[in-house]
Each structure stands twice: as structure tokens, then as C-alpha cells.
Scaffold this active site. Structure first.
Site, PDB file in Angstrom:
ATOM      1  N   ASP A  34      46.188  31.601  36.782  1.00 51.09           N
ATOM      2  CA  ASP A  34      45.730  30.826  35.625  1.00 51.09           C
ATOM      3  C   ASP A  34      45.673  31.664  34.357  1.00 51.09           C
ATOM      4  O   ASP A  34      44.904  31.365  33.434  1.00 51.09           O
ATOM      5  CB  ASP A  34      44.333  30.254  35.909  1.00 51.09           C
ATOM      6  CG  ASP A  34      43.310  31.357  36.176  1.00 51.09           C
ATOM      7  OD1 ASP A  34      43.627  32.265  36.970  1.00 51.09           O
ATOM      8  OD2 ASP A  34      42.213  31.319  35.598  1.00 51.09           O
ATOM      9  N   GLU A 190      31.848  37.686  35.913  1.00 51.60           N
ATOM     10  CA  GLU A 190      32.526  38.976  36.155  1.00 51.60           C
ATOM     11  C   GLU A 190      31.833  40.107  35.413  1.00 51.60           C
ATOM     12  O   GLU A 190      31.690  40.061  34.194  1.00 51.60           O
ATOM     13  CB  GLU A 190      34.004  38.923  35.720  1.00 51.60           C
ATOM     14  CG  GLU A 190      34.646  40.318  35.810  1.00 51.60           C
ATOM     15  CD  GLU A 190      36.144  40.369  35.586  1.00 51.60           C
ATOM     16  OE1 GLU A 190      36.762  39.337  35.268  1.00 51.60           O
ATOM     17  OE2 GLU A 190      36.700  41.483  35.724  1.00 51.60           O
TER      18      GLU A 190
HETATM   19  P1  13P Z   1      42.048  39.700  38.708  1.00 51.98           P
HETATM   20  O1  13P Z   1      42.137  39.553  40.189  1.00 51.98           O
HETATM   21  O2  13P Z   1      43.328  40.146  38.068  1.00 51.98           O
HETATM   22  O3  13P Z   1      40.851  40.505  38.277  1.00 51.98           O
HETATM   23  O4  13P Z   1      41.820  38.254  38.075  1.00 51.98           O
HETATM   24  C1  13P Z   1      41.295  37.239  38.790  1.00 51.98           C
HETATM   25  C2  13P Z   1      40.751  36.205  37.879  1.00 51.98           C
HETATM   26  O5  13P Z   1      40.997  35.042  38.053  1.00 51.98           O
HETATM   27  C3  13P Z   1      39.871  36.621  36.777  1.00 51.98           C
HETATM   28  O6  13P Z   1      39.255  35.516  36.190  1.00 51.98           O
END
Ligand code: 13P
Length: 364
Positions: A34, A190
Site C-alpha cells: 500500500d 509504529e
Molecule cells: P515495512 O514492513 O516496510 O516497515 O512497512 C509495512 C507497513 O505497512 C508500514 O505501514
């Protein structure tokens, strides 16, 4: 005592929980595809390819068609808006293509991060305006789950209380709107890996952030059985000089989750957060082998760690399509095994398997 104003019917709850469990069935995880058009510009420029709609479509077609070989490992795919309406070379929509393989289509619904004034560079995530209408349309168009990414960062002065509370609340509000539309919300707070902090500090901050998120979800009457959590693994900062084993990372991660995430949540689908492809597989495997009791599915929702070798192998060349697909298949297999604690690192690395995928202040 039943809720005085029940937010969801029994049928809605059943549908939400069925979708969530299907995505994280044993040995299955999520392909995060996405990336916004802006993030795709960075990916494409790394391989010297123009960021046109057709190149984006073609690249994603490689990944989605590759799932035929690993459909036992991919429970869901997160699309960007544009991708939800694209088709493969034979005129089949990507939504139908993956649904026919038993993979659940999902959609990124946040509209990116914006500054929180008066903080040390912290952010919240926007996109609540009109979200109910967008979710209703996405559900009609085939999406059964959604993603919303909030970002927190570790420095000597952050995350602030304001950033923790604001991001927890916006995630809960988003989750509520999704569930009203029978869309399973992936809740993604995150914590960036940027910084020199050690493993213990990341664990402490992760616990504080997740505790605030689950308090907000409770306040907003979220049906936890119909949600998924997408957290960072607990890792030392990217610039931390001390190196930790995957067992230490696994113990810190599972400990933080056990202290904060209710067992009603069906699955925890980690982001890869700049780990190399191999590291992300090895750490997920160690998490699943961690001897502590783990009441949730612990699996992957990787972007970079599922795609880096495939992107490099493709490099915009049509005759590299099969090679790129093979790289994607290799990572999906590795992570599917890791999600069950059965991955044995073979040393047969892909084009980018050992390469750090860290991006400072990563945007998506
Ligand atoms: P990464 O696995 O590249 O960190 O990204 C996953 C994702 O959807 C971040 O929102």
C-alpha cells in the site's frame, strides 16, 4: 451486563471476527503493498524506473500473481487506493485475482502524517474526515480490512504524552468507523527505529504506547476480536552500538505484548521497519519460538522485507518478471514458516536479503 448502546450487531461482530481470523490463519501473514504514490517514487527511483501508473501496476501484478505459489502464506494484501481499481494484463481486477486465491483484500485509509504543533517534531495521522463514506465504498468494492499508520519516535524527549494520547485516540476513532462498515481495522502505532536507544528503552516505550492504544480502543467500544494489531518489533535503535540476539529481541517483544495486548485480539502482524529481509524472517521466527505463552497469532505484515529483492530483481525489465516473482515467493515462504516458528535460515539469500532497508524517519 450487555452494553447499553451496543455499537455492533451480533452478525457484524461475527463477520469482523471471521475476517480477522482468516487473515492470520496459521502460517499466514500480510503483504503490505500500500505504498503511497510518493513512497513508490522512492522505490522506483532506487531501481531507475519512472514512477508511472503503468509501472506501478505492472510491478504489483508481479507480486499478486506470485501469490499463486504462496497462497498458503498470504492471508491478506493491503492495497493503496489506486491499486484497488487496477487490473492485470488479462483484464481481471486485482481484487478478484487475490480473492480467488482465498486472500483478503485490504486498503490503506489514512492520509499520512502531519505535525503536532508544539512538540519536538512529533506527528499525528490525518484522514478521519469523510472516512465513513470512504469505508462504505471500499467495502462495496471488495476491501474487508483496512490499515491506518500512526508514527511515534524515540528521543530523549519523545514520545510525549500528547503524541501518545493523540495517536491512540485517532487510531481508536478510525477503528470505530471501520467496524461500523464491517471492515477489520489494522491498528498500527509504529515506533520508528531511528535513534541510539537500547532494547530496554524500546520495550518500555512500546509498552506505554500499546497500553494507551488499548485504553483508547476500550473507550471507543472497539470489538477487539474484530481487529488486528500492527506494531514494531521491540528492537534497539538503528544507531545503537550494542548488538542483540534474535532471542533477546523476541523476549523483549513478546514481554511487551503480553503486558499490554488483550488475548481477545486475534493477531499481531508486525511491520518490518527497515530490518533486512533475512533479519525480519529470523526475528519473526524467534518470536514464535519464544517460550512465553502467546495467546495471539504472531505473524508478518511486511512491506520492504517482502519486496526488496523482488523489486531489485525486476528493475523495470519485462523479461525479469519471473525472477522477480521467484524472489517474492522465497520471502513469502520464509515468513510463512517463521510465523509458525519453523523457518531455518538457508543462507540462500535473495538479491537484497541481507541488505538493511532502514530509511531515516520512514514515511509510507
Ligand atoms: P515495512 O514492513 O516496510 O516497515 O512497512 C509495512 C507497513 O505497512 C508500514 O505501514
Amino acid at each position: 451486563m450487555p452494553h447499553q448502546y451496543p455499537p455492533l450487531t451480533t452478525e457484524q461482530k461475527k463477520e469482523l471476527s471471521t475476517i480477522a481470523h482468516k487473515i492470520v490463519a496459521p502460517g499466514k501473514g500480510i503483504l503490505a503493498a500500500d505504498e503511497s504514490t510518493g513512497s513508490m517514487a522512492k522505490r522506483m527511483s532506487s531501481i531507475g524506473v519512472d514512477n508511472t501508473e503503468e509501472y506501478r501496476r505492472y510491478y504489483r501484478q508481479i507480486l499478486f500473481e506470485g501469490t499463486e505459489q504462496v497462497k498458503q502464506h498470504i492471508g491478506g494484501i493491503i492495497f493503496f487506493h489506486e491499486t484497488l481499481y487496477q487490473k492485470n494484463d488479462h483484464g481481471v481486477t486485482f481484487v478478484k485475482l487475490i480473492k480467488d486465491k482465498g486472500i483478503v483484500p485490504g486498503i490503506k485509509v489514512d492520509l499520512g502524517v502531519v505535525p503536532l504543533a508544539g512538540t519536538n517534531g512529533e506527528t499525528t495521522t490525518q484522514g478521519l474526515d469523510g472516512l465513513n463514506e470512504r469505508c462504505a465504498q471500499y467495502k462495496k468494492d471488495g476491501a474487508d480490512f483496512a490499515k491506518w499508520r500512526c508514527v511515534l519516535k524515540i528521543t530523549d524527549t519523545t514520545p510525549s504524552r500528547l503524541a501518545i494520547m493523540e495517536n491512540a485516540n485517532v487510531l481508536a476513532r478510525y477503528a470505530s468507523i471501520c467496524q461500523q462498515n464491517c471492515i477489520v481495522p489494522i491498528v498500527e502505532p509504529e515506533i520508528l527505529p531511528d535513534g541510539t536507544h537500547d532494547l530496554k528503552r524500546c520495550q518500555y516505550i512500546t509498552e506505554k504506547v500499546l497500553a494507551a492504544v488499548y485504553k483508547a480502543l476500550s473507550d471507543h467500544h472497539i470489538y477487539l476480536e474484530g481487529t488486528l494489531l500492527k506494531p514494531n518489533m521491540v528492537t534497539p535503535g538503528h544507531a545503537c552500538t550494542h548488538k542483540y540476539t534474535s532471542e533477546e529481541i523476541a523476549m523483549a517483544t513478546v514481554t511487551a505484548l503480553r503486558r499490554t495486548v488483550p488475548p481477545a485480539v486475534p493477531g499481531v502482524t508486525f511491520l518490518s521497519g527497515g530490518q533486512s529481509e533475512e533479519e525480519a524472517s529470523i526475528n519473526l521466527n524467534a518470536i514464535n519460538k519464544c517460550p512465553l505463552h502467546k495467546p495471539w497469532a504472531l505473524t508478518f505484515s511486511y512491506g520492504r522485507a517482502l519486496q526488496a529483492s523482488a523489486l531489485k530483481a525486476w528493475s523495470g525489465k519485462k523479461d525479469h518478471t519471473k525472477a522477480a516473482e521467484a524472489e517474492f515467493v522465497k520471502r513469502a515462504q520464509a515468513n510463512g514458516l517463521a510465523a509458525e516458528g519453523k523457518y531455518v535460515a538457508s543462507g540462500a539469500a535473495g538479491a537484497a536479503a541481507g541488505q538493511s532497508l532502514f530509511v531515516a524517519g520512514h514515511a509510507y
